[in-house]
Design a protein around this motif. Structure first.
Motif, PDB file in Angstrom:
ATOM      1  N   THR A   1      94.144  29.362   2.262  1.00 57.38           N
ATOM      2  CA  THR A   1      94.620  30.454   3.098  1.00 57.38           C
ATOM      3  C   THR A   1      94.825  31.663   2.183  1.00 57.38           C
ATOM      4  OG1 THR A   1      96.958  29.946   2.766  1.00 57.38           O
ATOM      5  CG2 THR A   1      95.842  28.829   4.611  1.00 57.38           C
ATOM      6  N   PRO A   2      94.902  32.868   2.746  1.00 61.90           N
ATOM      7  CA  PRO A   2      95.167  34.039   1.890  1.00 61.90           C
ATOM      8  C   PRO A   2      96.443  33.891   1.070  1.00 61.90           C
ATOM      9  CG  PRO A   2      94.427  34.743   4.056  1.00 61.90           C
ATOM     10  CD  PRO A   2      94.635  33.266   4.139  1.00 61.90           C
ATOM     11  N   GLU A   3      97.476  33.284   1.672  1.00 66.43           N
ATOM     12  CA  GLU A   3      98.749  33.109   0.961  1.00 66.43           C
ATOM     13  C   GLU A   3      98.593  32.134  -0.205  1.00 66.43           C
ATOM     14  OE1 GLU A   3      98.316  32.805   4.253  1.00 66.43           O
ATOM     15  OE2 GLU A   3      99.226  34.741   4.829  1.00 66.43           O
ATOM     16  N   ARG A   4      97.872  31.052   0.017  1.00 69.97           N
ATOM     17  CA  ARG A   4      97.672  30.074  -1.057  1.00 69.97           C
ATOM     18  C   ARG A   4      96.821  30.657  -2.177  1.00 69.97           C
ATOM     19  NH1 ARG A   4      96.696  24.575   2.592  1.00 69.97           N
ATOM     20  NH2 ARG A   4      98.928  24.156   2.966  1.00 69.97           N
ATOM     21  N   ARG A   5      95.823  31.430  -1.808  1.00 72.30           N
ATOM     22  CA  ARG A   5      95.011  32.054  -2.849  1.00 72.30           C
ATOM     23  C   ARG A   5      95.863  32.995  -3.700  1.00 72.30           C
ATOM     24  NH1 ARG A   5      89.264  35.450  -2.429  1.00 72.30           N
ATOM     25  NH2 ARG A   5      89.611  36.629  -4.344  1.00 72.30           N
ATOM     26  N   LYS A   6      96.734  33.743  -3.092  1.00 73.82           N
ATOM     27  CA  LYS A   6      97.623  34.633  -3.859  1.00 73.82           C
ATOM     28  C   LYS A   6      98.522  33.833  -4.787  1.00 73.82           C
ATOM     29  CE  LYS A   6      97.693  38.404  -0.595  1.00 73.82           C
ATOM     30  NZ  LYS A   6      98.044  39.776  -0.734  1.00 73.82           N
ATOM     31  N   ASP A   7      98.987  32.669  -4.286  1.00 79.78           N
ATOM     32  CA  ASP A   7      99.795  31.792  -5.147  1.00 79.78           C
ATOM     33  C   ASP A   7      98.989  31.347  -6.370  1.00 79.78           C
ATOM     34  OD1 ASP A   7     102.001  31.932  -3.519  1.00 79.78           O
ATOM     35  OD2 ASP A   7     101.592  30.032  -2.482  1.00 79.78           O
ATOM     36  N   TYR A   8      97.746  30.899  -6.140  1.00 79.86           N
ATOM     37  CA  TYR A   8      96.913  30.444  -7.243  1.00 79.86           C
ATOM     38  C   TYR A   8      96.691  31.574  -8.253  1.00 79.86           C
ATOM     39  CZ  TYR A   8      95.646  26.453  -4.240  1.00 79.86           C
ATOM     40  OH  TYR A   8      95.671  25.325  -3.443  1.00 79.86           O
ATOM     41  N   GLU A   9      96.429  32.779  -7.746  1.00 79.67           N
ATOM     42  CA  GLU A   9      96.176  33.908  -8.642  1.00 79.67           C
ATOM     43  C   GLU A   9      97.412  34.232  -9.475  1.00 79.67           C
ATOM     44  OE1 GLU A   9      94.869  36.914  -5.946  1.00 79.67           O
ATOM     45  OE2 GLU A   9      92.835  36.092  -5.758  1.00 79.67           O
ATOM     46  N   ALA A  10      98.589  34.192  -8.841  1.00 76.01           N
ATOM     47  CA  ALA A  10      99.829  34.457  -9.578  1.00 76.01           C
ATOM     48  C   ALA A  10     100.078  33.377 -10.620  1.00 76.01           C
ATOM     49  CB  ALA A  10     101.003  34.549  -8.603  1.00 76.01           C
ATOM     50  N   GLN A  11      99.795  32.117 -10.261  1.00 74.50           N
ATOM     51  CA  GLN A  11      99.976  31.021 -11.211  1.00 74.50           C
ATOM     52  C   GLN A  11      99.018  31.156 -12.387  1.00 74.50           C
ATOM     53  OE1 GLN A  11      99.426  27.719  -8.561  1.00 74.50           O
ATOM     54  NE2 GLN A  11     101.435  27.971  -7.614  1.00 74.50           N
ATOM     55  N   HIS A  12      97.781  31.557 -12.109  1.00 72.17           N
ATOM     56  CA  HIS A  12      96.822  31.787 -13.191  1.00 72.17           C
ATOM     57  C   HIS A  12      97.338  32.854 -14.156  1.00 72.17           C
ATOM     58  CE1 HIS A  12      93.201  30.270 -10.588  1.00 72.17           C
ATOM     59  NE2 HIS A  12      93.804  29.282 -11.199  1.00 72.17           N
ATOM     60  N   ARG A  13      97.832  33.956 -13.599  1.00 70.72           N
ATOM     61  CA  ARG A  13      98.351  35.045 -14.435  1.00 70.72           C
ATOM     62  C   ARG A  13      99.516  34.574 -15.297  1.00 70.72           C
ATOM     63  NH1 ARG A  13      95.573  39.846 -15.346  1.00 70.72           N
ATOM     64  NH2 ARG A  13      94.217  40.225 -13.552  1.00 70.72           N
ATOM     65  N   ALA A  14     100.438  33.824 -14.701  1.00 71.66           N
ATOM     66  CA  ALA A  14     101.605  33.337 -15.437  1.00 71.66           C
ATOM     67  C   ALA A  14     101.175  32.378 -16.545  1.00 71.66           C
ATOM     68  CB  ALA A  14     102.575  32.650 -14.480  1.00 71.66           C
ATOM     69  N   LEU A  15     100.192  31.553 -16.249  1.00 70.03           N
ATOM     70  CA  LEU A  15      99.705  30.581 -17.231  1.00 70.03           C
ATOM     71  C   LEU A  15      99.073  31.292 -18.421  1.00 70.03           C
ATOM     72  CD1 LEU A  15      99.022  27.747 -18.143  1.00 70.03           C
ATOM     73  CD2 LEU A  15      97.197  27.675 -16.437  1.00 70.03           C
ATOM     74  N   VAL A  16      98.211  32.265 -18.149  1.00 66.32           N
ATOM     75  CA  VAL A  16      97.566  33.000 -19.239  1.00 66.32           C
ATOM     76  C   VAL A  16      98.596  33.778 -20.053  1.00 66.32           C
ATOM     77  CG1 VAL A  16      95.932  34.853 -19.796  1.00 66.32           C
ATOM     78  CG2 VAL A  16      95.317  33.108 -18.106  1.00 66.32           C
ATOM     79  N   ALA A  17      99.599  34.334 -19.387  1.00 61.95           N
ATOM     80  CA  ALA A  17     100.647  35.080 -20.103  1.00 61.95           C
ATOM     81  C   ALA A  17     101.400  34.171 -21.070  1.00 61.95           C
ATOM     82  CB  ALA A  17     101.609  35.719 -19.111  1.00 61.95           C
ATOM     83  N   SER A  18     101.710  32.946 -20.628  1.00 57.88           N
ATOM     84  CA  SER A  18     102.405  31.997 -21.514  1.00 57.88           C
ATOM     85  C   SER A  18     101.520  31.605 -22.692  1.00 57.88           C
ATOM     86  CB  SER A  18     102.812  30.749 -20.724  1.00 57.88           C
ATOM     87  OG  SER A  18     103.769  31.062 -19.739  1.00 57.88           O
TER      88      SER A  18
END
Length: 234
Positions: free
Chosen positions: A190-207
């Motif tokens: 869903t659009p909401e789940r995709r946004k969650d995945y994108e935010a998680q990707h960003r947080a992971l790369v930042a760490s």
């Protein structure tokens, strides 16, 4: 997967390997020449991307080609003589793994990668991660998003600078490219789940960029568990 599908994949792998042998032996593929992209080889020979990668990995292990992340696959020096001397067997058949089994394995394996990434990742590795993030976020279809999602996780494996993790991620991506995984992703996205995945990707790369292996490992587990929950409701 049906026996017919397996037979088609095996035939595609054999055809690709035979094509590369013939072109290298004849000199039509000579030192420094760039091979077509994996996607093009997959379409041409009717093989999955994972199968194409296994064929290329075999040729790479024999010193016939070299691969550079972000640049492509190139023919090595002296390839004509080497390929004539090499006994290149048909690639091993694809490993049959269900999407549920895949997620169980990913939860065990991928959270181990941040420790090595924190120690070994280079500026080039982080540039590749950033490219995958941007391409995934700008994807206009689920298929395109899935492709760059897979490439991002492959970039994590590459950043470990450990060939074992690269081979494991190739197997993982092979399963992801099969119809059953795609259907599940289509149904669950869903659009909401995709946004969650994108935010998680960003947080992971930042760490990872902060060289915080513990935070990155925890972020990876959160991300994978949410995918598991969205796909299977467990």
């Amino acid at each position: 997967m049906s026996e017919k599908d397996l037979g088609m994949r095996a035939a595609g792998a054999k055809a690709l390997a035979a094509y590369l042998r013939q072109e290298m032996s004849s000199g039509r593929l000579s030192e420094g020449m760039k091979l077509p992209p994996e996607r093009k080889l997959s379409e041409t020979f009717g093989a999955s991307r994972g199968t194409v990668r296994r064929v290329l990995q075999d040729f790479k292990a024999r010193g016939l080609i070299a691969q550079a992340v972000g640049s492509g696959t190139f023919v090595q020096a002296g390839v004509q003589a080497m390929v004539e001397a090499a006994a290149i067997d048909d690639p091993a058949p694809a490993v049959e793994t269900s999407p549920a089994e895949l997620m169980e394995a990913r939860l065990l394996i991928e959270p181990l990668m941040p420790l090595l990434i924190a120690s070994h990742a280079t500026a080039s590795d982080f540039s590749r991660m950033d490219e995958c993030l941007v391409r995934a976020e700008s994807a206009e279809t689920i298929e395109e998003f899935e492709h760059w999602d897979a490439e991002l996780h492959k970039s994590f494996a590459a950043a470990t600078h450990n060939s074992f993790f690269l081979q494991i991620l190739d197997l993982i991506n092979d399963v992801r490219e099969r119809g059953e995984w795609g259907r599940l992703k289509q149904q669950s996205m869903t659009p909401e789940r995709r946004k969650d995945y994108e935010a998680q990707h960003r947080a992971l790369v930042a760490s990872l960029r902060d060289r915080d292996a513990a935070a990155a490992s925890a972020a990876m587990q959160v991300h994978l568990r949410q995918i598991q929950q969205n796909l299977f409701g467990v």
